[in-house]
Scaffold this motif. Structure first.
Motif, PDB file in Angstrom:
ATOM      1  N   LEU A 137       0.824  -1.203   0.000  1.00 40.79           N
ATOM      2  CA  LEU A 137       0.000   0.000   0.000  1.00 40.79           C
ATOM      3  C   LEU A 137       0.866   1.264   0.000  1.00 40.79           C
ATOM      4  O   LEU A 137       0.591   2.220  -0.735  1.00 40.79           O
ATOM      5  CB  LEU A 137      -0.917  -0.003   1.224  1.00 40.79           C
ATOM      6  CG  LEU A 137      -2.318   0.479   0.995  1.00 40.79           C
ATOM      7  CD1 LEU A 137      -3.128  -0.670   0.442  1.00 40.79           C
ATOM      8  CD2 LEU A 137      -2.904   0.945   2.293  1.00 40.79           C
ATOM      9  N   ALA A 138       1.910   1.269   0.828  1.00 41.83           N
ATOM     10  CA  ALA A 138       2.798   2.431   0.903  1.00 41.83           C
ATOM     11  C   ALA A 138       3.519   2.653  -0.422  1.00 41.83           C
ATOM     12  O   ALA A 138       3.646   3.789  -0.890  1.00 41.83           O
ATOM     13  CB  ALA A 138       3.804   2.241   2.038  1.00 41.83           C
ATOM     14  N   ILE A 139       3.975   1.595  -1.049  1.00 38.01           N
ATOM     15  CA  ILE A 139       4.649   1.721  -2.344  1.00 38.01           C
ATOM     16  C   ILE A 139       3.672   2.223  -3.402  1.00 38.01           C
ATOM     17  O   ILE A 139       4.021   3.058  -4.243  1.00 38.01           O
ATOM     18  CB  ILE A 139       5.289   0.379  -2.749  1.00 38.01           C
ATOM     19  CG1 ILE A 139       6.469   0.072  -1.817  1.00 38.01           C
ATOM     20  CG2 ILE A 139       5.742   0.388  -4.194  1.00 38.01           C
ATOM     21  CD1 ILE A 139       7.019  -1.326  -1.954  1.00 38.01           C
ATOM     22  N   GLY A 140       2.433   1.745  -3.336  1.00 38.51           N
ATOM     23  CA  GLY A 140       1.421   2.207  -4.283  1.00 38.51           C
ATOM     24  C   GLY A 140       1.143   3.696  -4.133  1.00 38.51           C
ATOM     25  O   GLY A 140       1.055   4.426  -5.123  1.00 38.51           O
ATOM     26  N   PHE A 141       0.985   4.167  -2.893  1.00 42.78           N
ATOM     27  CA  PHE A 141       0.747   5.593  -2.670  1.00 42.78           C
ATOM     28  C   PHE A 141       1.959   6.430  -3.078  1.00 42.78           C
ATOM     29  O   PHE A 141       1.802   7.525  -3.615  1.00 42.78           O
ATOM     30  CB  PHE A 141       0.380   5.869  -1.224  1.00 42.78           C
ATOM     31  CG  PHE A 141      -1.039   5.543  -0.897  1.00 42.78           C
ATOM     32  CD1 PHE A 141      -2.088   6.144  -1.573  1.00 42.78           C
ATOM     33  CD2 PHE A 141      -1.338   4.622   0.095  1.00 42.78           C
ATOM     34  CE1 PHE A 141      -3.402   5.843  -1.282  1.00 42.78           C
ATOM     35  CE2 PHE A 141      -2.648   4.312   0.403  1.00 42.78           C
ATOM     36  CZ  PHE A 141      -3.687   4.924  -0.290  1.00 42.78           C
ATOM     37  N   PHE A 200       1.854   9.366  -5.883  1.00 48.99           N
ATOM     38  CA  PHE A 200       2.315  10.715  -5.560  1.00 48.99           C
ATOM     39  C   PHE A 200       3.373  11.188  -6.547  1.00 48.99           C
ATOM     40  O   PHE A 200       3.312  12.321  -7.051  1.00 48.99           O
ATOM     41  CB  PHE A 200       2.868  10.744  -4.138  1.00 48.99           C
ATOM     42  CG  PHE A 200       3.476  12.056  -3.766  1.00 48.99           C
ATOM     43  CD1 PHE A 200       2.681  13.157  -3.535  1.00 48.99           C
ATOM     44  CD2 PHE A 200       4.847  12.195  -3.665  1.00 48.99           C
ATOM     45  CE1 PHE A 200       3.241  14.387  -3.200  1.00 48.99           C
ATOM     46  CE2 PHE A 200       5.421  13.394  -3.330  1.00 48.99           C
ATOM     47  CZ  PHE A 200       4.610  14.499  -3.094  1.00 48.99           C
ATOM     48  N   ILE A 201       4.325  10.339  -6.859  1.00 45.13           N
ATOM     49  CA  ILE A 201       5.383  10.714  -7.807  1.00 45.13           C
ATOM     50  C   ILE A 201       4.787  10.956  -9.194  1.00 45.13           C
ATOM     51  O   ILE A 201       5.173  11.903  -9.889  1.00 45.13           O
ATOM     52  CB  ILE A 201       6.483   9.628  -7.845  1.00 45.13           C
ATOM     53  CG1 ILE A 201       7.248   9.643  -6.523  1.00 45.13           C
ATOM     54  CG2 ILE A 201       7.426   9.833  -9.013  1.00 45.13           C
ATOM     55  CD1 ILE A 201       8.228   8.515  -6.357  1.00 45.13           C
ATOM     56  N   ARG A 202       3.814  10.137  -9.589  1.00 46.04           N
ATOM     57  CA  ARG A 202       3.170  10.337 -10.887  1.00 46.04           C
ATOM     58  C   ARG A 202       2.419  11.664 -10.939  1.00 46.04           C
ATOM     59  O   ARG A 202       2.457  12.378 -11.934  1.00 46.04           O
ATOM     60  CB  ARG A 202       2.227   9.174 -11.180  1.00 46.04           C
ATOM     61  CG  ARG A 202       1.712   9.184 -12.592  1.00 46.04           C
ATOM     62  CD  ARG A 202       0.891   7.984 -12.898  1.00 46.04           C
ATOM     63  NE  ARG A 202      -0.434   8.177 -12.292  1.00 46.04           N
ATOM     64  CZ  ARG A 202      -1.440   7.341 -12.427  1.00 46.04           C
ATOM     65  NH1 ARG A 202      -1.267   6.229 -13.077  1.00 46.04           N
ATOM     66  NH2 ARG A 202      -2.595   7.600 -11.883  1.00 46.04           N
ATOM     67  N   ALA A 203       1.742  12.017  -9.841  1.00 46.58           N
ATOM     68  CA  ALA A 203       1.027  13.295  -9.795  1.00 46.58           C
ATOM     69  C   ALA A 203       1.995  14.465  -9.838  1.00 46.58           C
ATOM     70  O   ALA A 203       1.713  15.492 -10.463  1.00 46.58           O
ATOM     71  CB  ALA A 203       0.170  13.360  -8.538  1.00 46.58           C
ATOM     72  N   MET A 204       3.128  14.342  -9.184  1.00 48.95           N
ATOM     73  CA  MET A 204       4.122  15.417  -9.213  1.00 48.95           C
ATOM     74  C   MET A 204       4.689  15.602 -10.627  1.00 48.95           C
ATOM     75  O   MET A 204       4.890  16.728 -11.066  1.00 48.95           O
ATOM     76  CB  MET A 204       5.268  15.114  -8.245  1.00 48.95           C
ATOM     77  CG  MET A 204       4.869  15.214  -6.785  1.00 48.95           C
ATOM     78  SD  MET A 204       4.384  16.851  -6.296  1.00 48.95           S
ATOM     79  CE  MET A 204       5.912  17.717  -6.457  1.00 48.95           C
ATOM     80  N   ARG A 205       4.934  14.520 -11.320  1.00 50.64           N
ATOM     81  CA  ARG A 205       5.492  14.618 -12.677  1.00 50.64           C
ATOM     82  C   ARG A 205       4.493  15.200 -13.666  1.00 50.64           C
ATOM     83  O   ARG A 205       4.885  15.865 -14.625  1.00 50.64           O
ATOM     84  CB  ARG A 205       5.954  13.255 -13.158  1.00 50.64           C
ATOM     85  CG  ARG A 205       7.223  12.823 -12.498  1.00 50.64           C
ATOM     86  CD  ARG A 205       7.774  11.582 -13.117  1.00 50.64           C
ATOM     87  NE  ARG A 205       9.009  11.212 -12.432  1.00 50.64           N
ATOM     88  CZ  ARG A 205       9.652  10.089 -12.643  1.00 50.64           C
ATOM     89  NH1 ARG A 205       9.189   9.222 -13.516  1.00 50.64           N
ATOM     90  NH2 ARG A 205      10.748   9.826 -11.988  1.00 50.64           N
ATOM     91  N   LYS A 206       3.206  14.965 -13.451  1.00 50.41           N
ATOM     92  CA  LYS A 206       2.186  15.506 -14.354  1.00 50.41           C
ATOM     93  C   LYS A 206       1.877  16.967 -14.056  1.00 50.41           C
ATOM     94  O   LYS A 206       1.126  17.591 -14.773  1.00 50.41           O
ATOM     95  CB  LYS A 206       0.902  14.677 -14.261  1.00 50.41           C
ATOM     96  CG  LYS A 206       1.027  13.343 -14.938  1.00 50.41           C
ATOM     97  CD  LYS A 206      -0.302  12.662 -15.013  1.00 50.41           C
ATOM     98  CE  LYS A 206      -0.168  11.367 -15.796  1.00 50.41           C
ATOM     99  NZ  LYS A 206      -1.471  10.776 -16.067  1.00 50.41           N
ATOM    100  N   GLY A 207       2.414  17.513 -12.961  1.00 46.42           N
ATOM    101  CA  GLY A 207       2.242  18.927 -12.660  1.00 46.42           C
ATOM    102  C   GLY A 207       0.981  19.254 -11.891  1.00 46.42           C
ATOM    103  O   GLY A 207       0.492  20.377 -11.957  1.00 46.42           O
ATOM    104  N   GLN A 208       0.453  18.306 -11.154  1.00 46.18           N
ATOM    105  CA  GLN A 208      -0.792  18.548 -10.435  1.00 46.18           C
ATOM    106  C   GLN A 208      -0.623  19.594  -9.335  1.00 46.18           C
ATOM    107  O   GLN A 208      -1.557  20.314  -9.013  1.00 46.18           O
ATOM    108  CB  GLN A 208      -1.296  17.235  -9.827  1.00 46.18           C
ATOM    109  CG  GLN A 208      -2.630  17.361  -9.157  1.00 46.18           C
ATOM    110  CD  GLN A 208      -3.175  16.012  -8.719  1.00 46.18           C
ATOM    111  OE1 GLN A 208      -2.570  14.990  -8.970  1.00 46.18           O
ATOM    112  NE2 GLN A 208      -4.292  16.041  -8.066  1.00 46.18           N
TER     113      GLN A 208
END
Length: 61
Positions: free
Chosen positions: A14-18, A22-30
């Motif tokens: 679960l922690a790795i999934g979150f 989070f890293i994906r959201a940061m890269r997309k510029g959210q």
């Protein structure tokens, strides 16, 4: 005792999934817009003004 190992494994997944999300959201510029949330409270919305027009005025002249 085996249950604790299962729970540790599930919590790590679960922690790795979150972390991945989070890293994906940061890269997309959210989280790039840091200015708008701080000034959003200063602007009136049109919906708020309409609800005030429906109420009768209690001002006396």
């Amino acid at each position: 005792m085996e249950v604790i190992f299962i729970l540790i494994g599930i919590s790590l997944l679960l922690a790795i999934g979150f972390l991945f999300l989070f890293i994906r959201a940061m890269r997309k510029g959210q989280y790039d817009d840091t200015y708008t949330p701080s000034v959003r409270i200063l602007f009136d919305k049109a919906k708020d003004n309409k609800s005030n027009k429906d109420k009768p005025s209690t001002k006396t002249k």
